[in-house]
Design a protein around this motif. Sequence first.
Motif, short mmCIF file in Angstrom:
data_model
loop_
_atom_site.label_atom_id
_atom_site.label_comp_id
_atom_site.label_asym_id
_atom_site.label_seq_id
_atom_site.Cartn_x
_atom_site.Cartn_y
_atom_site.Cartn_z
N UNK A 176 -13.84 -13.84 11.38
CA UNK A 176 -14.16 -13.01 10.48
C UNK A 176 -15.73 -13.50 9.32
N UNK A 196 -7.76 3.80 1.11
CA UNK A 196 -7.38 3.37 0.03
C UNK A 196 -7.65 1.89 -0.34
N UNK A 197 -8.21 1.32 0.70
CA UNK A 197 -8.25 -0.22 0.74
C UNK A 197 -9.52 -0.85 0.29
N UNK A 206 0.67 5.98 -2.15
CA UNK A 206 0.34 5.34 -0.99
C UNK A 206 0.18 3.86 -1.04
N UNK A 252 -3.25 5.34 6.86
CA UNK A 252 -3.77 6.42 6.15
C UNK A 252 -4.32 5.34 4.65
N UNK A 253 -3.42 4.59 4.11
CA UNK A 253 -3.90 3.84 2.94
C UNK A 253 -4.90 2.73 3.47
N UNK A 254 -4.76 2.05 4.74
CA UNK A 254 -5.86 1.17 5.02
C UNK A 254 -7.27 1.81 5.31
N UNK A 288 1.33 6.59 6.95
CA UNK A 288 0.71 6.35 5.49
C UNK A 288 0.21 4.78 5.36
N UNK A 289 0.75 3.89 6.35
CA UNK A 289 0.20 2.59 6.27
C UNK A 289 -1.38 2.71 6.68
N UNK A 321 4.32 -3.04 4.83
CA UNK A 321 3.82 -4.62 5.16
C UNK A 321 5.27 -5.53 4.85
N UNK A 344 3.78 2.51 -0.74
CA UNK A 344 4.48 2.76 0.55
C UNK A 344 3.61 1.70 1.32
N UNK A 345 2.33 1.33 1.27
CA UNK A 345 1.84 0.25 2.00
C UNK A 345 2.43 -1.04 1.80
N UNK A 373 7.14 -5.56 8.22
CA UNK A 373 6.32 -6.14 9.12
C UNK A 373 6.79 -7.56 8.74
N UNK A 374 6.63 -8.01 7.60
CA UNK A 374 6.53 -9.49 7.35
C UNK A 374 7.74 -10.17 7.12
N UNK A 428 -6.32 -6.37 5.52
CA UNK A 428 -5.30 -5.52 5.88
C UNK A 428 -4.95 -5.28 7.56
N UNK A 487 -3.59 -8.21 9.07
CA UNK A 487 -2.49 -8.21 8.76
C UNK A 487 -1.32 -7.47 9.34
N UNK A 488 -1.69 -6.16 9.76
CA UNK A 488 -0.81 -5.48 10.61
C UNK A 488 -0.56 -6.13 12.07
N UNK A 490 -10.66 -5.00 6.37
CA UNK A 490 -10.53 -5.76 7.28
C UNK A 490 -9.11 -6.82 7.19
N UNK A 500 6.56 7.54 11.27
CA UNK A 500 6.63 7.81 9.79
C UNK A 500 6.43 6.59 8.87
N UNK A 501 6.53 5.53 9.51
CA UNK A 501 6.09 4.16 8.80
C UNK A 501 4.77 3.76 8.87
#
Lengths: 265, 295
Positions: free
Chosen positions: A255, B107-108, A13, B102-104, B99-100, A21, A16-17, A24-25, B115, B118-119, B113, B95-96
Amino acid sequence: MKTATRWFSRNLIRIYMVLGFSYLFVPVLYTFIFSFNDYVKSNLVWRGFTWNNWKQPCGVLDVCPALGNSIKIGLLATFIATILGTLIAFALGRYAFKGRAVTNTLIFLPMASPELVLGASLLTIFLNLGMNLGFWTIVIAHVMFCISFVVVTVKARIASLDPRLEQAAMDLYADERETFRRVTFPLVAPGIAGAALLAFSLSFDDFIITNFNSGTTITFPLYVYTHAERGLPAQANVIGSAMFFLALIIVVLGQVVSKKRKVGA
Amino acid sequence: MAAVVRASGTATSELKKKSLVPYLLLAPGLLWLALFFVAPIITLVGTATKTPGAGIGEFIQTYRWANYWDALTGASAQFGRSFLYAFIATLLALAIAYPLAYGIAFKSGKYKNILLVLVVAPFFCSFILRTIAWKQILGQNGPVYRTLLDLHLISSTTHLTASVPAVIIGLAYNFLPFMTLPLYGSLERIDPRVLEASGDLYANAFTTFRKVTVPLSMPGVVAGTLLTFIPAAGDYVNAEILGNPSTKMIGNVINAQFLNTQDYPTAAALSFILMIAISIMVMIYVRKAGTEELV
């Protein structure tokens, strides 16, 4: 081999992240890198590093007036849409009234309509009324599509409030007005700030609706689009990158402030 | 709920007096939407039935409803293309983004916050600039093309830009944050104990994901796919910058007819058909997915 597979499946995972990203970037990074390009006419091929574009962001005709228009329109539209949207959010979040379903539908529909339809239909009515297209028609259009996003954002914040806080204020002999001023509003304020930031970024980056209702007024996205074919100056990349970092700084500061407040309270 | 709390705390006479307040709060915003959203849509329906008058760009109301049919048959290829591209781009984005998100969500830890910011962050760099960047990245002098060429995966006559895949990649890219955020929203709400319980009942990780996580994240999937599909179907910027004349979508047609040929009735008819077609698809989809609460 087996440990490698295990490591891979455990970190799948995360890998994949990183990929997600990157997707995206990469374009943002590309825009940033090409803001340093020592370009001639068209900024499509890398020709060497220079600081010149950053030293003279207004060095090209029309780019800074376009940016100025975008900022003015963005601030005005954000101001109006945030007030109108916040009022609706309070009505929906705090009162029981008839016509709630109609209101919800009216808020949802602009978000569910393609921008193209919003822009085209507004142009139709402006043409039928014989209105001059320009700065104010863009502001009107931007307020219209920002309102719904403000309502949804602020409403979510109101819904997440603990009703016991307001009850406590009332128990401590605060009247309705004072409770609102000293408890409810300060608690909702971060949501309103977030909604305003969202509205500004939607307005600042809007192309499709603006393109229909702009007349001869040029905003920054319109400038970029019309110059894309003839060759976009690197100054556009400078402004795009600068806005990106500016927005990132504002969000991170926001934040930090809200975290400090929480610790303080 | 808040209204109930208030009702129990205050006298009924006061609540009655308050009944005007919500309408006063709603009035200015809803008036704006009525004038600049509802009225324009109604005007659009009327403009579509006009026929050409004496001068260029002049039209007379003749209630020619056949305009709708003519417009639809004239642009059926572009309609089909729009929905096909938008559909594939939505699947790709899902599909992209899944998992993104899910990870945030799971698993983060403390970076959650950051991440999330960043989205959304790419939004702040103009969307047209980023689409042009894609054109450069996939273009003849860009890194992707060069690498594929060196690996002999493509021949030098192939183009990555000005193609259907480029348009779809651009569409999926542009609306990815709209897909990721609602997905994150519904995944984050899942109680980790529910997932543990599934494990306790001898479900393996995959079964837990399939039978527990995915069904619980359905509201996010529905919201995310709608927020991606709707703007993608009406988009024309990606097709314009990353496509070629044979990838033109309905947005390109409407845009050209409004702003270049000034055929307002046809453009208005096409806009209205697009809106109705999308609304019908959304209604069927939402009913099948079984979620009502969207806002």
